[in-house]
Design an enzyme around this catalytic site. Structure first.
Site, PDB file in Angstrom:
ATOM      1  N   CYS A  51       0.838  -1.207   0.000  1.00  0.00           N
ATOM      2  CA  CYS A  51       0.000   0.000   0.000  1.00  0.00           C
ATOM      3  C   CYS A  51       0.868   1.250   0.000  1.00  0.00           C
ATOM      4  O   CYS A  51       1.731   1.414   0.864  1.00  0.00           O
ATOM      5  CB  CYS A  51      -0.927  -0.004   1.218  1.00  0.00           C
ATOM      6  N   CYS A  54       0.384   3.429   3.425  1.00  0.00           N
ATOM      7  CA  CYS A  54       0.755   2.939   4.744  1.00  0.00           C
ATOM      8  C   CYS A  54       2.076   3.570   5.216  1.00  0.00           C
ATOM      9  O   CYS A  54       2.928   3.935   4.385  1.00  0.00           O
ATOM     10  CB  CYS A  54       0.898   1.411   4.726  1.00  0.00           C
ATOM     11  N   HIS A 113      -4.223   0.388   8.133  1.00  0.00           N
ATOM     12  CA  HIS A 113      -4.776   0.169   6.798  1.00  0.00           C
ATOM     13  C   HIS A 113      -6.241  -0.269   6.837  1.00  0.00           C
ATOM     14  O   HIS A 113      -6.979  -0.055   5.871  1.00  0.00           O
ATOM     15  CB  HIS A 113      -3.921  -0.903   6.099  1.00  0.00           C
ATOM     16  N   ASN A 153     -13.625   9.974  -1.050  1.00  0.00           N
ATOM     17  CA  ASN A 153     -14.257   8.944  -1.875  1.00  0.00           C
ATOM     18  C   ASN A 153     -13.956   7.605  -1.228  1.00  0.00           C
ATOM     19  O   ASN A 153     -12.802   7.201  -1.152  1.00  0.00           O
ATOM     20  CB  ASN A 153     -13.711   8.960  -3.309  1.00  0.00           C
ATOM     21  N   CYS A 160     -12.443   4.993  -5.756  1.00  0.00           N
ATOM     22  CA  CYS A 160     -11.284   5.030  -4.863  1.00  0.00           C
ATOM     23  C   CYS A 160     -10.306   3.930  -5.265  1.00  0.00           C
ATOM     24  O   CYS A 160     -10.668   2.752  -5.318  1.00  0.00           O
ATOM     25  CB  CYS A 160     -11.730   4.837  -3.417  1.00  0.00           C
ATOM     26  N   SER A 161      -9.062   4.303  -5.530  1.00  0.00           N
ATOM     27  CA  SER A 161      -8.084   3.351  -6.050  1.00  0.00           C
ATOM     28  C   SER A 161      -7.264   2.664  -4.958  1.00  0.00           C
ATOM     29  O   SER A 161      -6.481   1.769  -5.247  1.00  0.00           O
ATOM     30  CB  SER A 161      -7.128   4.060  -7.019  1.00  0.00           C
ATOM     31  N   HIS A 164      -6.832   2.051   1.716  1.00  0.00           N
ATOM     32  CA  HIS A 164      -6.349   2.683   2.940  1.00  0.00           C
ATOM     33  C   HIS A 164      -7.238   3.890   3.246  1.00  0.00           C
ATOM     34  O   HIS A 164      -7.480   4.725   2.366  1.00  0.00           O
ATOM     35  CB  HIS A 164      -4.894   3.135   2.780  1.00  0.00           C
ATOM     36  N   HIS A 166      -8.557   7.242   3.631  1.00  0.00           N
ATOM     37  CA  HIS A 166      -7.978   8.545   3.323  1.00  0.00           C
ATOM     38  C   HIS A 166      -9.003   9.426   2.608  1.00  0.00           C
ATOM     39  O   HIS A 166     -10.014   8.950   2.098  1.00  0.00           O
ATOM     40  CB  HIS A 166      -6.734   8.397   2.432  1.00  0.00           C
ATOM     41  N   GLN A 168      -9.199  13.602   0.488  1.00  0.00           N
ATOM     42  CA  GLN A 168      -8.413  14.528  -0.311  1.00  0.00           C
ATOM     43  C   GLN A 168      -8.829  15.960  -0.017  1.00  0.00           C
ATOM     44  O   GLN A 168      -9.911  16.217   0.521  1.00  0.00           O
ATOM     45  CB  GLN A 168      -8.598  14.246  -1.803  1.00  0.00           C
ATOM     46  N   HIS A 281     -18.786  21.540   2.632  1.00  0.00           N
ATOM     47  CA  HIS A 281     -18.957  22.839   1.999  1.00  0.00           C
ATOM     48  C   HIS A 281     -18.889  23.917   3.077  1.00  0.00           C
ATOM     49  O   HIS A 281     -19.601  23.849   4.080  1.00  0.00           O
ATOM     50  CB  HIS A 281     -20.296  22.916   1.258  1.00  0.00           C
ATOM     51  N   TYR A 316     -32.612   9.909 -17.636  1.00  0.00           N
ATOM     52  CA  TYR A 316     -33.374  11.072 -17.199  1.00  0.00           C
ATOM     53  C   TYR A 316     -32.539  11.979 -16.302  1.00  0.00           C
ATOM     54  O   TYR A 316     -32.586  13.209 -16.417  1.00  0.00           O
ATOM     55  CB  TYR A 316     -34.641  10.626 -16.465  1.00  0.00           C
ATOM     56  N   GLU A 317     -31.761  11.356 -15.391  1.00  0.00           N
ATOM     57  CA  GLU A 317     -30.944  12.155 -14.467  1.00  0.00           C
ATOM     58  C   GLU A 317     -29.914  13.002 -15.208  1.00  0.00           C
ATOM     59  O   GLU A 317     -29.617  14.119 -14.817  1.00  0.00           O
ATOM     60  CB  GLU A 317     -30.222  11.253 -13.455  1.00  0.00           C
ATOM     61  N   GLN A 323     -33.372  12.153  -9.959  1.00  0.00           N
ATOM     62  CA  GLN A 323     -34.570  11.395  -9.590  1.00  0.00           C
ATOM     63  C   GLN A 323     -34.180  10.340  -8.568  1.00  0.00           C
ATOM     64  O   GLN A 323     -33.077   9.798  -8.606  1.00  0.00           O
ATOM     65  CB  GLN A 323     -35.176  10.742 -10.835  1.00  0.00           C
TER      66      GLN A 323
END
Length: 347
Positions: A51, A54, A113, A153, A160-161, A164, A166, A168, A281, A316-317, A323
């Site tokens: 990782c 880590c 982790h 995320n 998310c890749s 661990h 975290h 941003q 926000h 639609y969204e 919706q």
């Protein structure tokens, strides 16, 4: 609300953005034969030598992480924004573009982790909040930084890749579009009533007690009346404060407690490490006074029917407006009924 709104189509207004959402509760009865996702892996080690987040491990960009024991932040090795970008603009008929500069950072919540927010101790979450405060103040004080976006995320389903725990921070010169939408409505309400629109909203929600999930002395967690995502939630301080840096020590403790409680409830919905995108926000850092701002944290989780069936924002969204199927009240009823103890600790 009219009783037929529980099972018939209707629209709801998002008072922060001015946008409408279509609610179609009768659609929950439709069968599902579409795409399913893989369940989130939750049995992770405390330390993963492969990782790149880590402690003591090498990162993809070539740096080495210190042996950190508290939340740790660093400049993103693959930043979407760069600090020293020449200011330029382009206009050609109906074609417009302009340069954008900024700083992107990664915030590791824990050296462990395997410890997502719902599995962390409240004191450790307080440390995360302290680091968010520090970054907001330091980044926001830099020349040319007019907005600081803190977000997380969680889960591969949200892009998310790395598992661990975290988040941003993207700090940039221009105020982002979603924030601009809110600024207009926040200002209009403040100028008309001399109060934050979220102060009045919290007061009404507490009286109705239909969508309140959690409450302590300083914070509430609720499902917004206008929620788009199936189990979308919002955490708000009861006191009107413009940004996270203004939290008192007691408020910071209360914020950490409600963060843990809410994320535990998320994991308990489908007994899985619940994916989401969460963001804070708060007032821009453009040097202007923002008395209208009332900081808040939103969670947008995609899961709808199970740990493997998500809500898709398509058709639609994309071409009309957002919706949702289950109502905010139905989602609140589900989440309120869940245990406050993480499912992994239950017999």
């Amino acid at each position: 609300m009219p009783t037929n709104f529980n099972d018939s189509p209707h629209r709801r207004l998002n008072i922060l953005t001015g946008e409408w959402i279509l609610v179609s509760p009768h659609r929950t009865k439709r069968p599902w034969q579409g795409k399913t996702e893989k369940s989130t892996v939750t049995d992770l080690p405390a330390y993963d030598p492969s990782c790149y987040l880590c402690p003591t491990n090498g990162r993809m960009g070539g740096g080495i992480n210190p042996d950190y024991q508290k939340p740790f932040s660093f400049i993103n090795d693959f930043s979407a924004l760069l600090p020293d970008v020449k200011e330029e603009s382009y206009e050609n008929g109906l074609l417009y573009a302009e340069s954008e500069s900024g700083i992107c950072k990664v915030v590791c919540f824990s050296p462990d982790h395997s410890k997502t927010l719902p599995l962390m101790n409240v004191s450790d979450i307080v440390d995360v909040i302290s680091l968010w405060q520090k970054e907001y103040m330091e980044l926001g004080s830099k020349e040319g930084i007019n907005h600081v976006q803190i977000f997380e995320n969680k889960g591969s389903i949200m892009g998310c890749s790395n598992p661990h725990p975290h988040g941003q921070i993207w700090a940039q010169n221009k105020i982002p579009q979603e924030v601009h939408k809110k600024i207009g409505n926040l200002k209009a309400h403040w100028e008309k009533h001399g109060r934050s629109i979220l102060e009045d909203y919290i007061e009404q929600e507490l009286k109705l007690d239909e969508r309140i999930l959690l409450e302590n002395e300083h914070f509430v967690a609720l499902i917004p009346y206008w929620a788009v995502w199936p189990y979308e939630t919002m955490i708000l301080p009861k006191r009107k404060i413009a940004n996270i840096a203004l939290l008192t020590e007691d408020e910071k403790q209360a914020y950490a407690e409600i963060l843990k409680q809410l994320t535990v409830k998320y994991d308990n919905i489908f007994n899985t490490s619940f994916p989401y995108s969460a963001g804070i926000h708060q007032a821009p850092t453009d040097g202007q006074e923002h008395p209208e701002w009332h900081f808040h944290m939103s969670f947008y989780p995609p899961l709808l029917r199970s740990a493997t069936v998500k809500k898709f924002m398509v058709g639609y969204e994309m071409f009309a407006n957002p919706q949702r199927d289950i109502t905010a009240e139905q989602a609140a009823e589900t989440m309120k009924s869940l245990s406050d103890l993480h499912y992994s600790l239950l017999d």
